[in-house]
Every structure is written in C-alpha cells, then in structure tokens.
Motif scaffolding. Structure first.
Motif, PDB file in Angstrom:
ATOM      1  N   THR A  16      24.762  42.383  56.884  1.00 39.12           N
ATOM      2  CA  THR A  16      23.498  43.112  56.838  1.00 39.12           C
ATOM      3  C   THR A  16      22.330  42.247  57.289  1.00 39.12           C
ATOM      4  N   HIS A  17      22.495  40.916  57.182  1.00 38.13           N
ATOM      5  CA  HIS A  17      21.476  39.968  57.604  1.00 38.13           C
ATOM      6  C   HIS A  17      22.154  38.617  57.804  1.00 38.13           C
ATOM      7  N   THR A  28      28.260  37.723  61.596  1.00 36.90           N
ATOM      8  CA  THR A  28      29.370  38.673  61.645  1.00 36.90           C
ATOM      9  C   THR A  28      30.595  38.050  60.997  1.00 36.90           C
ATOM     10  N   ALA A  29      31.333  38.871  60.247  1.00 35.00           N
ATOM     11  CA  ALA A  29      32.604  38.419  59.682  1.00 35.00           C
ATOM     12  C   ALA A  29      33.680  38.578  60.752  1.00 35.00           C
ATOM     13  N   LEU A 325      28.983  41.980  49.423  1.00 33.81           N
ATOM     14  CA  LEU A 325      27.842  42.890  49.375  1.00 33.81           C
ATOM     15  C   LEU A 325      26.915  42.685  50.565  1.00 33.81           C
ATOM     16  N   ASP A 326      27.049  41.561  51.262  1.00 35.64           N
ATOM     17  CA  ASP A 326      26.236  41.290  52.447  1.00 35.64           C
ATOM     18  C   ASP A 326      26.858  41.866  53.720  1.00 35.64           C
ATOM     19  N   MET A 327      28.007  42.558  53.594  1.00 37.34           N
ATOM     20  CA  MET A 327      28.668  43.135  54.762  1.00 37.34           C
ATOM     21  C   MET A 327      28.333  44.613  54.896  1.00 37.34           C
ATOM     22  N   LEU A 328      28.265  45.079  56.143  1.00 39.43           N
ATOM     23  CA  LEU A 328      27.966  46.485  56.392  1.00 39.43           C
ATOM     24  C   LEU A 328      29.122  47.396  56.010  1.00 39.43           C
TER      25      LEU A 328
END
Length: 376
Positions: A16-17, A28-29, A325-328
């Motif tokens: 997300t950031h 990006t993961a 939680l930081d992933m889209l």
C-alpha cells in the motif's frame, strides 16, 4: 508416499506504501510460492520472501535454485524422510530462504498426510500468538498516529520501531514521542537493521535509558565483533541478533562470541526444522528468543504463528505478524484476522494455508506452470 513434482511460482503483490528501513526499501512483494506434490494427491505449500539486500537471495535465484538444484534431487523421496531432503539442501551453501520454504512445504505435507495441524506436530503449546506491529521510517508524530490506530483497531500493545537513521536524533525523538503518546503499558523495542555502529547504538541507549525499551535488534554489523561485544556487555536491555543468525551455527557463533544475548527466529529463512534447532540451542543456554517477520505475506505469517504458538519460549513474546496489512492483497483463500491483539493458529491439517487459485493466477508473473518432476 513419494514426491512427484516441485513448483516455484513467482508472483508480485504491491504494498500500500513503500516500506522503509535501514537496510533497504520495498514497494512490491516479489515472492515465490513453493508447492511440493506427491503421488498421494497431497500438496505442501510455503512462501519464500526474497530479501536481496539482507541475504542476497532474489526472486529469480530462489526459483532457479529450487527448480534446477533442489527439485530434481528431492523428487522421488518420501516427504517424511526429511533428513534425506535436508542432505540435498545442505550440499548447497547459503540460499536459506529457498531452503526454509522447501522445509515448511514438507511439514505442511506431513501434517496433511497425518490429518494433524503442524503446530501440534511441533509442540502444540498454545493456539495463538500476541502480535507485534512494525513501525517504519516516518516522522515521529506519524509513527505515533499509526501505533495508536493499530492499538485501537487491532488491540496491539507491542510495537517494533525501525531505527538506524542518521542523524540519530530522528530515532531518539521517535522513541520519546512514542513512549509519551502510548504510555508505559505499551511495549516498545528497536530494530536498527545494522544501520548504526556499535558506538552509535550505545549513544542511543544512553539517551533513551528512561523510556523502558525492551530490546535492541541488530544494532550494527556483526563484523564489528569487538565493539558489538562491548555493546552487549554494557547494554541494560537484550541485544538481539537477527540478520546475522539465519542458521543454528550462526546463532552459536553470535552467542558464544558475546555478539548477542538474544536471538530472532524467522521461519521464512530457517523453515521449521532449523528453527527448532535454533530454539533448542537458545533454550538450552537460557537465551530469550523472538519470532521475527521478513515482511511476510499472510501465508508466511501463518507459518510464523504455527511455529511460534507450538513452543512456550517462542510464544512468550509478541511475534512480528502484522506486515501483511501493508499489502494490497494476498493469496490466502481465508484471510488472517487479528483479534484482541492476537492471531490464532488454524485447526486444520498442515499449516492451514489454503491458496486462492484465482488470486494466484492473477498475481503470478510467469503465467506458465513449471513442474520439476521425476522426468525432468
């Protein structure tokens, strides 16, 4: 039961950031989903998160080492013969994340074959873990706002502050603002990701001595052997080794040399088998352990909960479990929930990470299935 095929599927899910810390930044993961298939129709899965700036592994290197080196030699083996599989893995040095994913996928297979949750196979101590949330490089007031929001929304009361910035005053200010804003009942500890020298770390500890910080993780490069030993000797709080201890041998070196007096265990780089060896070493020496996070997806976080909840020592502290939680988005069919500051294990055979096939198809970057089989 025999292993018939091995997959290493690259995929990419944006954050997300940007996530920033002393050793790098990710947006990006770009991970690898490992799947090990058997002639019994059972498949074990695991997630492999590359961290090239920390361990030197990339998405491409993990895919290649599993498909070209590990895969061909473990096809045909019984997944319960883990020592035979590990003999194959140990012939190649380094590549810890790739090895860890293969190991977790094997445990997932075994749990499914035995119709037993892996957390019970590993020890079954408890059914959930407290969550620690990681706070990254931001202005102090923004960090406080994030911590308060996660406390209110998820019930989280433990926070890991990423530090290692220069000037040191940025991190010192953040420590003071967080303590004042969160109160004395909230746990705060630091992780510098080798961003300081040992002497700089001593200065930070001096200037935050009255804040009740509980740990300082990887303050400087482990190669600073003399200064780091002096830091451990004089620090009022545990100095935790993390990047410097991916294996049990590394953990032994740091503990015996005096370079650390606590150890961070990450299943993403140790799997469950080597993590068990590291844990045994630490409990035998009376050394505290923490369960860390390699910016894991929900699949990886579930593996951490599985191992952490299985043992008394690893469940004693809050585990770093909220980075997903930081992933889209994520690949799990049933998303993880944080309830009252805790994540529960899944009472299902294996690790309990069921993959959403549509999401995998959407996010995979190869768009073509590659199987390493006995005919490869």
């Amino acid at each position: 039961m025999k292993i018939t095929a091995v997959e290493a599927i690259p995929y990419a899910i944006p954050y997300t950031h940007p996530l920033k810390f002393a050793s790098g930044e990710v947006t990006t993961a770009d991970h690898i989903l490992v799947r090990i298939h058997t002639d019994a129709g059972i498949t074990g899965i695991a997630d492999a998160p590359p961290r090239p700036y920390t361990y030197g592994e990339t998405q491409t290197s993990i895919k290649v080492i599993i498909e070209d080196v590990f895969g061909p030699d473990i096809v045909g083996l019984d997944p319960f013969d883990r020592e035979k599989v590990h003999a194959v893995l140990h012939r190649t040095i380094n590549n810890q994340v790739a090895k860890g994913a293969v190991d977790i996928a094997l445990w997932d297979l075994m749990g499914k074959a035995l119709q037993t949750p892996v957390h019970k196979l590993l020890g079954g101590y408890t059914d959930s873990m407290r969550v620690s949330h990681m706070l990254g490089f931001k202005p102090a007031e923004e960090l406080l706002e994030e911590a308060q929001r996660f406390g209110e929304q998820y019930g989280i009361t433990t926070f890991k502050l990423k530090v290692g910035r220069r000037p040191l005053s940025l991190d010192i200010e953040a420590c003071h603002v967080l303590r004042k804003g969160l109160g004395d009942d909230v746990e705060i500890y630091l992780d510098a990701n080798r961003g300081w020298t040992a002497n700089e770390a001593m200065e930070v500890l001096r200037r935050t001595a009255d804040l009740g910080l509980t740990m300082l993780e990887e303050p400087c490069d482990a190669k600073e052997a003399m200064s780091r030993r002096r830091l451990v000797d004089h620090s009022p709080i545990p100095i935790v080794a993390d990047e410097s201890v991916p294996t049990a041998g590394d953990a032994s070196r740091e503990l015996l040399s005096g370079g650390a007096n606590a150890i961070c265990i990450k299943t993403a780089r140790s799997g469950f088998t080597e993590a068990t060896e590291i844990l045994g070493l630490c409990t035998g020496l009376g050394v505290d352990v923490t369960m860390g996070n390699q910016i894991d997806t929900q699949v990886g976080s579930l593996a951490t909960v599985t191992f952490g909840a299985a043992h008394r020592a690893t469940s004693a502290r809050a585990g770093e479990l909220s980075n997903f939680l930081d992933m889209l988005d994520d690949l799990l069919a049933e998303p993880i929930q944080i309830v009252d500051g805790r994540i529960s294990v899944r009472d299902l055979p294996g690790v309990g990470a069921e993959i959403d096939a549509d999401k995998l198809e959407h996010y995979r970057t190869d768009k073509q299935q590659v199987l390493v089989t006995s005919g490869a």
